[in-house]
Design an enzyme around this catalytic site. Structure first.
Site, PDB file in Angstrom:
ATOM      1  N   CYS A 167       0.818  -1.220   0.000  1.00  0.00           N
ATOM      2  CA  CYS A 167       0.000   0.000   0.000  1.00  0.00           C
ATOM      3  C   CYS A 167       0.850   1.267   0.000  1.00  0.00           C
ATOM      4  O   CYS A 167       0.402   2.312  -0.480  1.00  0.00           O
ATOM      5  CB  CYS A 167      -0.938   0.007   1.205  1.00  0.00           C
ATOM      6  N   HIS A 262      -2.644   7.065   3.254  1.00  0.00           N
ATOM      7  CA  HIS A 262      -1.190   7.201   3.286  1.00  0.00           C
ATOM      8  C   HIS A 262      -0.787   8.455   2.492  1.00  0.00           C
ATOM      9  O   HIS A 262      -1.259   8.673   1.376  1.00  0.00           O
ATOM     10  CB  HIS A 262      -0.512   5.993   2.647  1.00  0.00           C
TER      11      HIS A 262
END
Length: 371
Positions: A167, A262
C-alpha cells in the site's frame, strides 16, 4: 449479467472486512464463501467478526448489511472446503487477505491455485515469485500475460496467483508511470511516507505509541517501497518478470496518527530530458491508462487528481477521491536537490488493499483469466 461467486480468505481481518464491504453491491462479483482462522471456523460471519467490524464502508447490523454477514466461516487452511464450494458453483476464485507467516501464506495460496482455484492476493508472500504478476491495473496490466506461463510451469490447470503491491507505493506509482509513459526517464527517487494506523491492521498500533507521536519505523516497509516498483516497471522475459534497471529509490516510512490514507512526499530526478511543471500537470491530468471500453467498476475515472491549494492533499479531505481509488497530488514544485517534488495521498485500505485487489480481479476478468 450473472454475478461471479467469489471467496475471501482472511475474511475477518481488516482487509477482509473491506473486501466484504466493497463487494456488497459489486455488479460483477458476489461473495459466497468466507474463510478465516480455525478459531473463527464454524461461526456465522457476523458473530466471528463480533465487535471488530472496522471497514470504512457498510455495516453488519443495519439495513446496509452485506449478505456475507450470514455466511458460515470456513477454515482457510482447509482447501478441500473451497474445492467443495467450487464444485457446487459457489466459488470461482478467492481474494486472499490472509494474516499469518509469509511461508504459510505462500504455501496456502499455492495450494488453492494447485486445486484449480485462482488467487487474487493482497499478501506479500508471493510478490517476489518470478512468474507471479504484481499488478497495478493502470501501470502494468500486461504483466497478467505471464499467467499461462505460470500455469504451464507449475502444472496448474485453472488455478493461478496474481498479487497487488504494498500500500505504501500506491500514492506515487501511478504519477511516476504517467511521466515514464510520456517519455521522461526517472533515475532517482526519494520518498518519505506518512502511513495511517489502519495499515497495521486491528488492533494495530497501541494508542500509547501513536497518540501525540510519530513512529519512524514500520517493519519491512522501506524495503518493499524501494524494491517493489522495480518489478512493477519490469518486463516479462522468458518464464519470469525481470526487474527494471536504472532506477534508484530511497524511502523513509513513518507511522502517523491518521486512521486512513497514506501520504507520500516525493522528489524525482529525471534523465537529460526534464519536464516543466506545466508539462507534469498536463501529463497527470490527461492520464487515463485503462481503455474506457473495459468499463471496470472499481477503476477511477480520473486516476490522478491535482489539488492546486497550497495545503493539499490531506488524508482526511482527499482519501475518498473517486471511490477511494484515485491518487491526489499537490504541492507540485521544483526540487532544489533533484528536479521535481510533490505530495500525494491515497486510501491505503481501499486503493492500497481491497479496492486495488478488486480492480485487479476486474482486469483479470476482462483479459479472460477469470469467468
Amino acid at each position: 449479467m450473472e454475478k461471479i461467486p467469489v471467496g475471501i480468505l482472511g475474511a475477518t481481518g481488516m482487509v477482509g472486512q473491506q473486501y466484504i464491504a466493497l463487494l456488497a453491491k459489486h455488479p460483477w462479483f458476489e461473495v459466497r464463501y468466507v474463510a478465516a482462522s480455525p478459531r473463527s471456523a464454524g461461526k456465522v460471519y457476523r458473530e466471528a467478526v463480533g465487535g471488530r467490524w472496522n471497514a470504512t464502508r457498510g455495516d453488519l447490523g443495519g439495513t446496509n448489511s452485506p449478505a456475507a454477514a450470514t455466511l458460515t466461516v470456513e477454515d482457510a487452511n482447509d482447501v478441500s472446503k473451497a474445492m467443495a464450494a467450487a464444485k457446487r458453483g459457489d466459488l470461482a476464485f478467492v481474494f486472499s487477505a490472509l494474516e499469518m507467516g509469509k511461508d504459510e501464506i505462500k504455501a496456502l495460496e499455492e495450494s488453492y491455485a494447485a486445486a484449480g482455484i485462482p488467487v487474487v492476493s493482497n499478501a506479500s508472500a508471493n510478490r517476489w515469485t518470478g512468474d507471479i504478476p504484481m499488478l497495478i491495473a493502470e501501470v502494468n496490466p500486461d504483466h497478467a500475460d505471464i499467467i499461462p506461463l505460470q500455469q504451464k510451469n507449475r502444472g496448474w490447470d485453472k488455478g493461478f496467483i496474481a498479487v497487488k503491491p504494498n500500500c505504501s507505493i500506491q500514492s506515487y506509482m501511478t504519477p511516476l508511470w504517467a511521466l515514464l509513459q510520456a517519455g521522461y526517464a526517472v533515475e532517482r527517487i526519494i520518498v518519505s511516507t506518512l502511513q495511517a494506523v489502519s495499515g497495521a491492521g486491528y488492533p494495530g498500533v497501541s494508542s500509547l505509541d501513536i497518540v501525540d507521536n510519530i513512529v519512524p519505523y514500520i517493519g519491512g516497509e522501506e524495503e518493499k517501497t524501494e524494491q517493489e516498483p522495480l518489478k512493477i516497471l519490469g518486463t516479462i522475459q522468458g518464464n519470469s518478470i525481470v526487474n527494471a534497471q536504472g532506477l534508484k529509490i530511497s524511502a523513509h516510512c513513518n507511522r502517523v496518527p491518521v486512521i486512513d490514507g497514506h501520504t507520500a512526499c516525493i522528489s524525482l530526478e529525471f534523465g537529460p530530458k526534464k519536464p516543466s511543471i506545466d508539462e507534469v500537470k498536463h501529463i497527470w491530468t490527461s492520464f487515463k491508462a485503462l481503455p474506457q471500453e473495459l468499463d471496470l467498476p472499481m477503476a477511477p475515472k480520473q486516476p490522478i487528481i491535482i489539488r492546486e491549494e497550497p495545503d493539499r492533499p490531506q488524508p482526511r479531505k482527499d482519501r475518498e477521491a473517486d471511490k477511494g481509488m484515485a491518487v491526489s497530488v499537490g504541492r507540485i514544485r521544483p526540487c532544489n536537490v533533484f528536479d521535481l517534488r510533490f505530495a500525494a495521498v491515497s486510501h491505503n485500505t481501499v486503493r492500497g488493499a481491497a479496492g486495488g485487489g478488486i480492480l485487479n480481479a476486474e482486469l483479470l476478468k476482462a483479459k479472460g483469466y477469470l469467468g
